[in-house]
Enzyme design. Structure first.
Site, PDB file in Angstrom:
ATOM      1  N   GLN A   1      -1.624   4.185  -4.752  1.00  0.00           N
ATOM      2  CA  GLN A   1      -2.960   4.614  -4.385  1.00  0.00           C
ATOM      3  C   GLN A   1      -2.691   6.013  -3.670  1.00  0.00           C
ATOM      4  OE1 GLN A   1      -5.928   2.078  -2.387  1.00  0.00           O
ATOM      5  NE2 GLN A   1      -6.669   4.240  -1.748  1.00  0.00           N
TER       6      GLN A   1
ATOM      7  N   CYS B   1      -9.541   2.506  -3.617  1.00  0.00           N
ATOM      8  CA  CYS B   1      -8.981   1.344  -3.895  1.00  0.00           C
ATOM      9  C   CYS B   1      -9.881   0.533  -4.731  1.00  0.00           C
ATOM     10  CB  CYS B   1      -8.896   0.464  -2.477  1.00  0.00           C
ATOM     11  SG  CYS B   1     -10.196   0.329  -1.392  1.00  0.00           S
TER      12      CYS B   1
ATOM     13  N   HIS C   1     -10.688  -2.857   2.241  1.00  0.00           N
ATOM     14  CA  HIS C   1      -9.647  -2.340   1.282  1.00  0.00           C
ATOM     15  C   HIS C   1      -9.669  -3.418   0.162  1.00  0.00           C
ATOM     16  CE1 HIS C   1      -6.120  -0.432  -0.730  1.00  0.00           C
ATOM     17  NE2 HIS C   1      -5.407  -1.760  -0.581  1.00  0.00           N
TER      18      HIS C   1
ATOM     19  N   ASP D   1      -1.733  -4.094  -4.819  1.00  0.00           N
ATOM     20  CA  ASP D   1      -2.262  -3.385  -3.777  1.00  0.00           C
ATOM     21  C   ASP D   1      -1.760  -1.973  -3.768  1.00  0.00           C
ATOM     22  OD1 ASP D   1      -3.047  -2.163  -1.395  1.00  0.00           O
ATOM     23  OD2 ASP D   1      -2.323  -3.893  -0.051  1.00  0.00           O
TER      24      ASP D   1
END
Length: 227
Positions: A89, A95, A166, A181
């Site tokens: 990201q 996110c 997040h 992630d």
């Protein structure tokens, strides 16, 4: 991060309209709320579950251990994570979109994508890219940025408020539970799993994460379920 988007709301209705608009066949899969992590509440979630999306508050501890976690646990269980669809990201507040991309990308064989749709083209175009290349591709993708903006504006949350939460995604790939992630360098393995136990296995990891920040209520769990 240079470019910043409006954050997505942790709301199944918002997420569903977002992914259906980008090419996931409506009526095939849907996001739904997970109301609790105890067995009886997990049993209420429609099965099969293809992915789990978890929203949690970031702390200073997360910043310090971010890369350590990725390097220390990414090879746990001895599994090769090359089969995992993963992207970095590089866009601020993206996110939620990254979580959706990870959820669909790692369950593609069980999800119907409308031929020629955005997601159909996106996954084909990025299939041979590494996580950094995928992030760069997404950063320059005006179509996705526009779709994200429309979805973010559809929620009830004030889009002008700074957020410190997040999204991460949990997927089962090749018999392994992975935490995806985009802030980290690679997928994180949490040990053996299966399509039948994905929700319960992810719930154990999420419970442990919540226990490290007991004073916060800003947690949300959604499941991507086959209809």
């Amino acid at each position: 991060m240079g470019k910043r988007w409006i954050p997505l709301e942790a709301n199944p209705d918002v997420m569903n309209q977002f992914m259906w608009g980008l090419g996931v066949a409506e009526g095939d899969v849907q996001f739904c709320d997970v109301y609790g992590l105890d067995d009886e509440l997990l049993a209420m979630v429609p099965q099969p579950v293809l992915a789990v999306i978890f929203l949690y508050p970031l702390t200073s501890k997360d910043e310090k251990v971010e890369e350590y976690d990725a390097s220390a646990t990414s090879t746990a269980g001895g599994k090769d994570s090359s089969k995992v669809y993963f992207t970095k990201q590089t866009v601020g507040n993206a996110c939620g979109t990254i979580g959706v991309i990870h959820a669909i990308g790692n369950a593609a064989s069980n999800i119907k994508l409308v031929e020629g749709s955005y997601f159909d083209r996106f996954y084909k175009q990025t299939a041979g890219m590494d996580p950094v290349q995928r992030a760069a591709f997404l950063e320059e993708d005006d179509e996705m940025e526009g779709a994200h903006s429309i979805a973010a504006s559809a929620g009830d949350t004030d889009v002008n408020v700074d957020v410190n939460e997040h999204f991460v995604c949990f997927s089962c790939v090749d018999g392994e539970l992975y935490e995806l992630d985009g802030r980290k360098s690679k997928p994180i393995s949490h040990g053996p799993s299966s399509p039948d136990t994905l929700l319960q296995d992810a719930a154990k990891v999420i419970k442990a994460r919540i226990a490290t920040n007991p004073d916060s209520m800003n947690f949300n769990v959604m499941a991507l379920s086959k209809q």
